[in-house]
Motif scaffolding. Sequence first.
Motif, PDB file in Angstrom:
ATOM      1  N   UNK A  82      73.864 -65.813  -7.615  1.00  0.00           N
ATOM      2  CA  UNK A  82      75.321 -65.733  -7.467  1.00  0.00           C
ATOM      3  C   UNK A  82      75.703 -65.591  -5.998  1.00  0.00           C
ATOM      4  N   UNK A  83      74.942 -64.797  -5.256  1.00  0.00           N
ATOM      5  CA  UNK A  83      75.176 -64.630  -3.825  1.00  0.00           C
ATOM      6  C   UNK A  83      75.062 -65.969  -3.098  1.00  0.00           C
ATOM      7  N   UNK A  84      74.045 -66.747  -3.439  1.00  0.00           N
ATOM      8  CA  UNK A  84      73.835 -68.048  -2.801  1.00  0.00           C
ATOM      9  C   UNK A  84      74.953 -69.021  -3.142  1.00  0.00           C
ATOM     10  N   UNK A  85      75.369 -69.054  -4.406  1.00  0.00           N
ATOM     11  CA  UNK A  85      76.445 -69.965  -4.818  1.00  0.00           C
ATOM     12  C   UNK A  85      77.753 -69.615  -4.117  1.00  0.00           C
ATOM     13  N   UNK A  86      78.037 -68.324  -3.980  1.00  0.00           N
ATOM     14  CA  UNK A  86      79.252 -67.888  -3.294  1.00  0.00           C
ATOM     15  C   UNK A  86      79.222 -68.314  -1.824  1.00  0.00           C
ATOM     16  N   UNK A  87      78.078 -68.150  -1.186  1.00  0.00           N
ATOM     17  CA  UNK A  87      77.931 -68.586   0.209  1.00  0.00           C
ATOM     18  C   UNK A  87      78.199 -70.082   0.345  1.00  0.00           C
ATOM     19  N   UNK A  88      77.619 -70.876  -0.545  1.00  0.00           N
ATOM     20  CA  UNK A  88      77.769 -72.335  -0.467  1.00  0.00           C
ATOM     21  C   UNK A  88      79.236 -72.750  -0.586  1.00  0.00           C
ATOM     22  N   UNK A  89      79.953 -72.115  -1.498  1.00  0.00           N
ATOM     23  CA  UNK A  89      81.384 -72.431  -1.639  1.00  0.00           C
ATOM     24  C   UNK A  89      82.140 -72.108  -0.351  1.00  0.00           C
ATOM     25  N   UNK A  90      81.877 -70.936   0.211  1.00  0.00           N
ATOM     26  CA  UNK A  90      82.622 -70.490   1.394  1.00  0.00           C
ATOM     27  C   UNK A  90      82.284 -71.301   2.633  1.00  0.00           C
ATOM     28  N   UNK A  91      81.000 -71.578   2.845  1.00  0.00           N
ATOM     29  CA  UNK A  91      80.616 -72.300   4.055  1.00  0.00           C
ATOM     30  C   UNK A  91      81.033 -73.762   3.974  1.00  0.00           C
ATOM     31  N   UNK A  92      81.044 -74.340   2.778  1.00  0.00           N
ATOM     32  CA  UNK A  92      81.513 -75.723   2.619  1.00  0.00           C
ATOM     33  C   UNK A  92      82.977 -75.824   3.030  1.00  0.00           C
ATOM     34  N   UNK A  93      83.787 -74.866   2.575  1.00  0.00           N
ATOM     35  CA  UNK A  93      85.209 -74.869   2.935  1.00  0.00           C
ATOM     36  C   UNK A  93      85.403 -74.571   4.420  1.00  0.00           C
ATOM     37  N   UNK A  94      84.660 -73.620   4.947  1.00  0.00           N
ATOM     38  CA  UNK A  94      84.832 -73.207   6.349  1.00  0.00           C
ATOM     39  C   UNK A  94      84.487 -74.326   7.312  1.00  0.00           C
ATOM     40  N   UNK A  95      83.429 -75.071   7.032  1.00  0.00           N
ATOM     41  CA  UNK A  95      82.973 -76.124   7.942  1.00  0.00           C
ATOM     42  C   UNK A  95      83.454 -77.519   7.540  1.00  0.00           C
ATOM     43  N   UNK A  96      84.117 -77.622   6.378  1.00  0.00           N
ATOM     44  CA  UNK A  96      84.581 -78.933   5.917  1.00  0.00           C
ATOM     45  C   UNK A  96      83.435 -79.878   5.607  1.00  0.00           C
ATOM     46  N   UNK A  97      82.387 -79.377   4.984  1.00  0.00           N
ATOM     47  CA  UNK A  97      81.220 -80.203   4.671  1.00  0.00           C
ATOM     48  C   UNK A  97      81.552 -81.220   3.595  1.00  0.00           C
ATOM     49  N   UNK A  98      81.001 -82.437   3.729  1.00  0.00           N
ATOM     50  CA  UNK A  98      81.244 -83.486   2.736  1.00  0.00           C
ATOM     51  C   UNK A  98      80.028 -84.395   2.672  1.00  0.00           C
ATOM     52  N   UNK A  99      80.200 -85.580   2.084  1.00  0.00           N
ATOM     53  CA  UNK A  99      79.052 -86.464   1.883  1.00  0.00           C
ATOM     54  C   UNK A  99      78.570 -87.127   3.169  1.00  0.00           C
ATOM     55  N   UNK A 100      79.264 -86.876   4.289  1.00  0.00           N
ATOM     56  CA  UNK A 100      78.798 -87.374   5.582  1.00  0.00           C
ATOM     57  C   UNK A 100      78.073 -86.290   6.388  1.00  0.00           C
ATOM     58  N   UNK A 101      77.955 -85.102   5.818  1.00  0.00           N
ATOM     59  CA  UNK A 101      77.325 -83.978   6.509  1.00  0.00           C
ATOM     60  C   UNK A 101      75.831 -83.917   6.175  1.00  0.00           C
ATOM     61  N   UNK A 102      75.114 -83.088   6.933  1.00  0.00           N
ATOM     62  CA  UNK A 102      73.724 -82.794   6.598  1.00  0.00           C
ATOM     63  C   UNK A 102      73.511 -81.293   6.694  1.00  0.00           C
ATOM     64  N   UNK A 103      72.989 -80.716   5.614  1.00  0.00           N
ATOM     65  CA  UNK A 103      72.654 -79.301   5.548  1.00  0.00           C
ATOM     66  C   UNK A 103      71.137 -79.181   5.479  1.00  0.00           C
ATOM     67  N   UNK A 104      70.553 -78.363   6.329  1.00  0.00           N
ATOM     68  CA  UNK A 104      69.110 -78.119   6.327  1.00  0.00           C
ATOM     69  C   UNK A 104      68.885 -76.630   6.097  1.00  0.00           C
ATOM     70  N   UNK A 105      68.015 -76.302   5.156  1.00  0.00           N
ATOM     71  CA  UNK A 105      67.644 -74.908   4.954  1.00  0.00           C
ATOM     72  C   UNK A 105      66.179 -74.715   5.302  1.00  0.00           C
ATOM     73  N   UNK A 106      65.922 -73.770   6.201  1.00  0.00           N
ATOM     74  CA  UNK A 106      64.549 -73.394   6.512  1.00  0.00           C
ATOM     75  C   UNK A 106      64.096 -72.362   5.491  1.00  0.00           C
ATOM     76  N   UNK A 107      62.851 -72.496   5.036  1.00  0.00           N
ATOM     77  CA  UNK A 107      62.328 -71.623   3.972  1.00  0.00           C
ATOM     78  C   UNK A 107      63.231 -71.716   2.745  1.00  0.00           C
ATOM     79  N   UNK A 108      63.346 -72.927   2.219  1.00  0.00           N
ATOM     80  CA  UNK A 108      64.272 -73.206   1.113  1.00  0.00           C
ATOM     81  C   UNK A 108      63.770 -72.719  -0.232  1.00  0.00           C
ATOM     82  N   UNK A 109      62.540 -72.207  -0.279  1.00  0.00           N
ATOM     83  CA  UNK A 109      61.978 -71.599  -1.474  1.00  0.00           C
ATOM     84  C   UNK A 109      62.103 -72.555  -2.669  1.00  0.00           C
ATOM     85  N   UNK A 110      62.624 -72.078  -3.806  1.00  0.00           N
ATOM     86  CA  UNK A 110      62.598 -72.876  -5.040  1.00  0.00           C
ATOM     87  C   UNK A 110      63.886 -73.658  -5.275  1.00  0.00           C
ATOM     88  N   UNK A 111      64.685 -73.850  -4.217  1.00  0.00           N
ATOM     89  CA  UNK A 111      65.924 -74.615  -4.354  1.00  0.00           C
ATOM     90  C   UNK A 111      67.096 -73.802  -4.844  1.00  0.00           C
TER      91      UNK A 111
END
Length: 413
Positions: A82-111
């Motif tokens: 739930x913490x991760x999903x909440x972060x994704x919603x907030x950061x997507x809105x804050x940075x205006x991420x869309x299908x032209x963006x690229x998100x990279x996660x280091x140590x992405x674990x099990x997705x």
Amino acid sequence: MNQTCRHCGRDLTRQFLDLGYAPPSNAYLAEEDLSAPELTYPLRLMVCDGCFLVQTQDYTDAGSLFDKDYAYFSSTSKSWLAHAADYCRKITARLGLDDNSLVVETASNDGYLLKNFVADGIPCLGIEPTASTATAAEALGVPVMREFFGAALAKELAASGKQADLVIGNNVYAHVPDINDFTRGLAQLLKPSGVVTLEFPHLMRLVEFCQFDTVYHEHFSYLALGTVSRIFAAAGLRVFDVEELPTHGGSLRVYGCLEDAPHAESSAVANVLSEERRRGMETPEFYASFQQRAERVKNQFLGFLLDAKRDGRTVAGYGAAAKGNTLLNFAGVRPDLLPFVCDGAPAKQGKFLPGSHIPVLPPEALKDRRPDYLIILPWNIAEEIKKQNADLAASGTRFVTFIPEVRVLEGSP
């Protein structure tokens, strides 16, 4: 053993904490391993008198700690999902991420996190060295590079046109042995206006709440904002915002960018830095009494288990977590005092805890055994575990945590 600071290179002479000898905290054992020798390493923290980076003494390497059988899967905890999903919603809105963006996660674990970007159609890439978790992420549709992240890999990605709008590192910054190289990699991977967010336990809270059980070999560094700001600056990055989070007993989420990027600095940065200075985090006195505080908790824990055994009370543990292994091995607890620990992660069930050799059973075992006391070892998700086991409370089981002191949780009979 002489050692220099991982960031500034100064000789380390000031010991902060000594927890004795322990095996790597996620090196769970199969039954056939129990009769074989088990490697243990000193578990000690030093604090640099120059940059005040708190760090483990070097005895192990990352390859031996984060191997193909690595057993920590982030998705085991519903509250963390739930913490991760909440972060994704907030950061997507804050940075205006869309299908032209690229998100990279280091140590992405099990997705556990990137699956949210996959669902929203935002291109992403996970970088994860442990095969067990990378396979789980790929099953969710998350693209994964099975590598350790650092400057060389970041340079390779940038050269191939894969610079990122957002680079994420949740609970990985403390896990990297070469923190300077990792941070240079973050800088190289960013687009000119890109953002990096890192989450890590706040050293200030670790000391405040005596969270010595969050010390283990996989955690090479223990971080404060002041130190992180210096490490960032040396790599051409700057911190422009910070949030204080309740996760892991008190964490920071740091927002960084390239030095000349247009992100304005939030007042939160100055506020946290001011609080760290007020508490004396860049003075030796801040670290002086921590060893005695940790030993007091250890003694309370042992006393509780011995009293329970003397009184004929049954005890079980919940959560085969790294922090639990630190506490159990520091206290020298074995199955005679804690017969079993339950955990919801299938990868840990049927195994034995490193060092203590306490068996790990599925949570269903509690329904048959119904102990008098259930010790919640991952105290940071105690409420979640309590709710999952509400039927035990109804039949008389009492829930107990030990950090920062022994506490019978509300809702226990």
